[in-house]
Design a protein around this motif. Sequence first.
Motif, mmCIF file in Angstrom:
data_model
loop_
_atom_site.group_PDB
_atom_site.id
_atom_site.type_symbol
_atom_site.label_atom_id
_atom_site.label_comp_id
_atom_site.label_asym_id
_atom_site.label_seq_id
_atom_site.Cartn_x
_atom_site.Cartn_y
_atom_site.Cartn_z
ATOM 1 N N ARG A 17 -62.502 -40.294 33.442
ATOM 2 C CA ARG A 17 -63.460 -39.650 34.336
ATOM 3 C C ARG A 17 -62.792 -38.966 35.533
ATOM 4 O O ARG A 17 -63.468 -38.274 36.290
ATOM 5 C CB ARG A 17 -64.494 -40.678 34.799
ATOM 6 N N THR A 18 -61.494 -39.163 35.669
ATOM 7 C CA THR A 18 -60.768 -38.457 36.724
ATOM 8 C C THR A 18 -59.847 -37.384 36.173
ATOM 9 O O THR A 18 -59.558 -36.401 36.863
ATOM 10 C CB THR A 18 -59.930 -39.444 37.561
ATOM 11 N N GLN A 19 -59.392 -37.538 34.943
ATOM 12 C CA GLN A 19 -58.455 -36.576 34.372
ATOM 13 C C GLN A 19 -59.137 -35.474 33.565
ATOM 14 O O GLN A 19 -58.564 -34.394 33.394
ATOM 15 C CB GLN A 19 -57.435 -37.299 33.486
ATOM 16 N N ASP A 20 -60.317 -35.728 33.056
ATOM 17 C CA ASP A 20 -61.060 -34.698 32.330
ATOM 18 C C ASP A 20 -61.763 -33.794 33.348
ATOM 19 O O ASP A 20 -62.583 -34.274 34.131
ATOM 20 C CB ASP A 20 -62.088 -35.348 31.398
ATOM 21 N N PRO A 21 -61.448 -32.490 33.361
ATOM 22 C CA PRO A 21 -62.011 -31.631 34.421
ATOM 23 C C PRO A 21 -63.529 -31.562 34.417
ATOM 24 O O PRO A 21 -64.150 -31.472 35.479
ATOM 25 C CB PRO A 21 -61.371 -30.263 34.135
ATOM 26 N N ALA A 22 -64.157 -31.592 33.234
ATOM 27 C CA ALA A 22 -65.613 -31.517 33.182
ATOM 28 C C ALA A 22 -66.256 -32.741 33.839
ATOM 29 O O ALA A 22 -67.317 -32.634 34.463
ATOM 30 C CB ALA A 22 -66.078 -31.389 31.730
ATOM 31 N N ARG A 23 -65.611 -33.898 33.703
ATOM 32 C CA ARG A 23 -66.133 -35.111 34.338
ATOM 33 C C ARG A 23 -65.727 -35.179 35.812
ATOM 34 O O ARG A 23 -66.515 -35.620 36.656
ATOM 35 C CB ARG A 23 -65.626 -36.344 33.593
ATOM 36 N N ARG A 32 -65.489 -32.233 46.587
ATOM 37 C CA ARG A 32 -64.557 -31.209 47.053
ATOM 38 C C ARG A 32 -64.441 -30.028 46.096
ATOM 39 O O ARG A 32 -63.876 -28.999 46.461
ATOM 40 C CB ARG A 32 -63.170 -31.834 47.264
ATOM 41 N N PHE A 33 -64.939 -30.171 44.872
ATOM 42 C CA PHE A 33 -64.811 -29.119 43.869
ATOM 43 C C PHE A 33 -66.161 -28.797 43.253
ATOM 44 O O PHE A 33 -66.958 -29.695 42.983
ATOM 45 C CB PHE A 33 -63.845 -29.543 42.754
ATOM 46 N N THR A 34 -66.381 -27.508 43.016
ATOM 47 C CA THR A 34 -67.565 -27.073 42.280
ATOM 48 C C THR A 34 -67.239 -26.845 40.816
ATOM 49 O O THR A 34 -68.052 -27.111 39.938
ATOM 50 C CB THR A 34 -68.128 -25.775 42.889
ATOM 51 N N ARG A 35 -66.043 -26.350 40.563
ATOM 52 C CA ARG A 35 -65.630 -26.048 39.183
ATOM 53 C C ARG A 35 -64.144 -26.311 39.034
ATOM 54 O O ARG A 35 -63.346 -25.979 39.917
ATOM 55 C CB ARG A 35 -65.930 -24.588 38.845
ATOM 56 N N PRO A 86 -54.493 -22.729 29.313
ATOM 57 C CA PRO A 86 -53.601 -23.037 28.186
ATOM 58 C C PRO A 86 -52.147 -23.153 28.657
ATOM 59 O O PRO A 86 -51.669 -22.330 29.437
ATOM 60 C CB PRO A 86 -53.785 -21.835 27.258
ATOM 61 N N VAL A 87 -51.459 -24.194 28.185
ATOM 62 C CA VAL A 87 -50.040 -24.386 28.509
ATOM 63 C C VAL A 87 -49.317 -24.882 27.259
ATOM 64 O O VAL A 87 -49.932 -25.433 26.347
ATOM 65 C CB VAL A 87 -49.836 -25.404 29.653
ATOM 66 N N ALA A 88 -48.009 -24.691 27.252
ATOM 67 C CA ALA A 88 -47.196 -25.182 26.143
ATOM 68 C C ALA A 88 -47.073 -26.698 26.219
ATOM 69 O O ALA A 88 -47.142 -27.292 27.302
ATOM 70 C CB ALA A 88 -45.818 -24.535 26.187
ATOM 71 N N GLU A 89 -46.889 -27.339 25.067
ATOM 72 C CA GLU A 89 -46.775 -28.794 25.019
ATOM 73 C C GLU A 89 -45.584 -29.258 25.847
ATOM 74 O O GLU A 89 -44.485 -28.710 25.772
ATOM 75 C CB GLU A 89 -46.622 -29.253 23.571
ATOM 76 N N GLY A 90 -45.806 -30.283 26.653
ATOM 77 C CA GLY A 90 -44.753 -30.820 27.484
ATOM 78 C C GLY A 90 -44.650 -30.182 28.848
ATOM 79 O O GLY A 90 -43.931 -30.689 29.720
ATOM 80 N N GLU A 91 -45.367 -29.088 29.075
ATOM 81 C CA GLU A 91 -45.350 -28.421 30.365
ATOM 82 C C GLU A 91 -46.426 -29.008 31.278
ATOM 83 O O GLU A 91 -47.434 -29.528 30.806
ATOM 84 C CB GLU A 91 -45.591 -26.918 30.195
ATOM 85 N N PRO A 92 -46.237 -28.947 32.599
ATOM 86 C CA PRO A 92 -47.304 -29.392 33.514
ATOM 87 C C PRO A 92 -48.589 -28.616 33.276
ATOM 88 O O PRO A 92 -48.563 -27.438 32.909
ATOM 89 C CB PRO A 92 -46.715 -29.096 34.897
ATOM 90 N N GLN A 93 -49.700 -29.289 33.475
ATOM 91 C CA GLN A 93 -50.998 -28.671 33.252
ATOM 92 C C GLN A 93 -51.359 -27.735 34.396
ATOM 93 O O GLN A 93 -51.335 -28.130 35.569
ATOM 94 C CB GLN A 93 -52.080 -29.753 33.123
ATOM 95 N N ARG A 94 -51.682 -26.498 34.064
ATOM 96 C CA ARG A 94 -52.137 -25.547 35.078
ATOM 97 C C ARG A 94 -53.661 -25.448 35.004
ATOM 98 O O ARG A 94 -54.247 -25.602 33.931
ATOM 99 C CB ARG A 94 -51.480 -24.181 34.887
ATOM 100 N N PHE A 95 -54.283 -25.196 36.162
ATOM 101 C CA PHE A 95 -55.739 -25.176 36.207
ATOM 102 C C PHE A 95 -56.209 -24.226 37.300
ATOM 103 O O PHE A 95 -55.436 -23.824 38.183
ATOM 104 C CB PHE A 95 -56.295 -26.586 36.448
ATOM 105 N N THR A 96 -57.470 -23.875 37.217
ATOM 106 C CA THR A 96 -58.132 -23.139 38.292
ATOM 107 C C THR A 96 -59.239 -24.025 38.847
ATOM 108 O O THR A 96 -59.779 -24.886 38.142
ATOM 109 C CB THR A 96 -58.733 -21.813 37.808
ATOM 110 N N TYR A 97 -59.555 -23.821 40.105
ATOM 111 C CA TYR A 97 -60.642 -24.581 40.715
ATOM 112 C C TYR A 97 -61.458 -23.651 41.597
ATOM 113 O O TYR A 97 -60.991 -22.593 42.031
ATOM 114 C CB TYR A 97 -60.106 -25.758 41.530
#
Length: 253
Positions: A21-27, A34-37, A42-53
Amino acid sequence: MAGGLYVETRIRAGLECVWERTQDPARHQRWDLRFTRIAYLPVAEGEPQRFTYGVRVLPGLLVSGTGVSAGERHRPDGTRTSALRFACAHPLSFLTEGRGYWRYVPGPDGLRFLTGYDYEPRWGRPGRLADRLVFRPLMGWATAWSFDRLRLWCERGTTPERALGRALGETAARLAAAAGAVWGAAMWHGASPDAGPGSALPALLLAVGVPLAALLLPPLPGTPAARRCLRRPPGRGAASSAPPALLDRLEQP
């Protein structure tokens, strides 16, 4: 992360439940004020996860930024951790960039879920002053309130949406009680304007006592409350409250 914000709660639920419930962005976006969205890129396997907020600062206006995160799900001591860096170039964003971490520490009395984070405010010296007086206390409160909303979701099954409804309803009831007490005291005093000084005491007690009680009485157990969270690390030098080394390995987005 000296001078940064710290918030900790204890959740009597399984580690996997809190992790999901903390790692899944939809949850995550459901319980965190602090966040609305939040959306993963998409990232390559093993790379840090990139995201928009995105944060809705006004009706119809969403201020967006980018971030990068990484997590350690299997640590030798049984804890888990995640770290992130974020940045926002939008001129209406109060924050320019920041970094933070989450730690998940299982224990006999439940899971300690804690965060430490800091950021750089925009607008130079006026921005730093506004941050110290207004924005940073507000961010600390919003983080703590959100953590307690997450706790209620994990412990009681109270959805974030339902918890928000309860908080709004209880706040409205407290405001109505305070306003009613002030109005009642005014009517009481107005009904006997020629009475002696002692007759004003009941009206004064009503006008002051009820609003004070509405302000100070603790929220109901099912209503989220920032006051239930720790706002300082429990002990100086505690390893669990120190920024993880993972944070230093992340590049600024």
